[in-house]
Design a protein around this motif. Structure first.
Motif, PDB file in Angstrom:
ATOM      1  N   LEU A 165      21.073  85.861 142.038  1.00  0.00           N
ATOM      2  CA  LEU A 165      20.267  84.692 141.653  1.00  0.00           C
ATOM      3  C   LEU A 165      21.156  83.464 141.710  1.00  0.00           C
ATOM      4  O   LEU A 165      22.350  83.544 141.428  1.00  0.00           O
ATOM      5  N   LYS A 166      20.542  82.328 142.013  1.00  0.00           N
ATOM      6  CA  LYS A 166      21.299  81.072 142.037  1.00  0.00           C
ATOM      7  C   LYS A 166      20.494  79.985 141.344  1.00  0.00           C
ATOM      8  O   LYS A 166      19.281  79.890 141.509  1.00  0.00           O
ATOM      9  N   VAL A 167      21.203  79.170 140.580  1.00  0.00           N
ATOM     10  CA  VAL A 167      20.638  77.992 139.919  1.00  0.00           C
ATOM     11  C   VAL A 167      21.479  76.803 140.353  1.00  0.00           C
ATOM     12  O   VAL A 167      22.702  76.877 140.356  1.00  0.00           O
ATOM     13  N   SER A 168      20.830  75.704 140.738  1.00  0.00           N
ATOM     14  CA  SER A 168      21.553  74.479 141.106  1.00  0.00           C
ATOM     15  C   SER A 168      21.260  73.388 140.093  1.00  0.00           C
ATOM     16  O   SER A 168      20.118  73.243 139.649  1.00  0.00           O
ATOM     17  N   VAL A 169      22.314  72.640 139.734  1.00  0.00           N
ATOM     18  CA  VAL A 169      22.170  71.522 138.808  1.00  0.00           C
ATOM     19  C   VAL A 169      22.961  70.339 139.338  1.00  0.00           C
ATOM     20  O   VAL A 169      23.876  70.501 140.143  1.00  0.00           O
ATOM     21  N   SER A 170      22.610  69.153 138.861  1.00  0.00           N
ATOM     22  CA  SER A 170      23.367  67.955 139.224  1.00  0.00           C
ATOM     23  C   SER A 170      24.770  68.067 138.643  1.00  0.00           C
ATOM     24  O   SER A 170      24.939  68.460 137.494  1.00  0.00           O
ATOM     25  N   ARG A 171      25.776  67.716 139.426  1.00  0.00           N
ATOM     26  CA  ARG A 171      27.159  67.822 138.939  1.00  0.00           C
ATOM     27  C   ARG A 171      27.526  66.641 138.051  1.00  0.00           C
ATOM     28  O   ARG A 171      28.525  66.675 137.341  1.00  0.00           O
ATOM     29  N   SER A 172      26.729  65.584 138.086  1.00  0.00           N
ATOM     30  CA  SER A 172      27.042  64.413 137.269  1.00  0.00           C
ATOM     31  C   SER A 172      25.777  63.887 136.602  1.00  0.00           C
ATOM     32  O   SER A 172      25.210  62.891 137.023  1.00  0.00           O
ATOM     33  N   PRO A 173      25.310  64.587 135.557  1.00  0.00           N
ATOM     34  CA  PRO A 173      24.117  64.113 134.843  1.00  0.00           C
ATOM     35  C   PRO A 173      24.364  62.766 134.179  1.00  0.00           C
ATOM     36  O   PRO A 173      25.505  62.337 134.018  1.00  0.00           O
ATOM     37  N   ALA A 174      23.296  62.116 133.777  1.00  0.00           N
ATOM     38  CA  ALA A 174      23.386  60.792 133.143  1.00  0.00           C
ATOM     39  C   ALA A 174      24.299  60.825 131.926  1.00  0.00           C
ATOM     40  O   ALA A 174      24.360  61.811 131.205  1.00  0.00           O
TER      41      ALA A 174
END
Length: 164
Positions: A87-96
């Motif tokens: 399984l893979k989950v992607s997230v922003s590397r630089s959130p607000a």
């Protein structure tokens, strides 16, 4: 059970847009939205047709500032049925706000996630929401930064010791 069979079960349970498959990869994987991760993982663990009783590994990858994402990859195994799933989950590397990326913890589902998530936090800088004891595991508690991030810059000294 084949990768396609597992994908079909998850799509029926969560909808075809929730879980997407990449069967063309060297190792096929399913991508899950971060807000559905725990529900999908709980289904994978508890459904008697699947019974993914082992979380073998959690890996975090920094895709760099240009792509501006980080991936968390989960390798699951069903010991009794002998099937595996990535399984893979992607997230922003630089959130607000300059905070660390956040992914929900799966430590309440698989105890092994405790150490794997701590390692990903320590080295890549991903915050695991709901983790029972999220603190550094490999580096000293006062270490600055996360050394497997692509933008990491090593300090020249640590407590008076040359590091470069």
């Amino acid at each position: 059970m084949t990768f396609s069979d597992i994908h079909t079960l998850l799509a029926a349970q969560f909808g075809p847009d929730i879980v997407t498959a990449n069967e063309q990869a060297i190792q096929p994987f399913l991508t899950v939205p971060v807000d559905q991760l725990v529900a999908v993982c709980q289904f994978l663990r508890d459904d008697e047709r699947l019974f993914f009783d082992l979380l073998a590994c959690v890996t975090a990858i920094d895709n760099g500032p240009t792509v501006d994402t980080m991936d968390v990859v989960y390798n699951l195994t069903s010991i009794p049925y002998g099937h595996d799933l990535m399984l893979k989950v992607s997230v922003s590397r630089s959130p607000a706000g300059g905070k660390l990326p956040v992914v929900p913890s799966v430590a309440q589902l698989w105890r092994t996630a405790d150490w794997h998530e701590r390692e990903a936090y320590d080295l890549v800088g991903i915050q695991f929401d709901g983790h029972p004891d999220l603190r550094r595991i490999l580096l000293p508690a006062d270490w600055v930064g996360h050394p497997l991030r692509r933008d990491y810059e090593e300090e020249t000294q640590y407590h008076g010791i040359q590091t470069k």
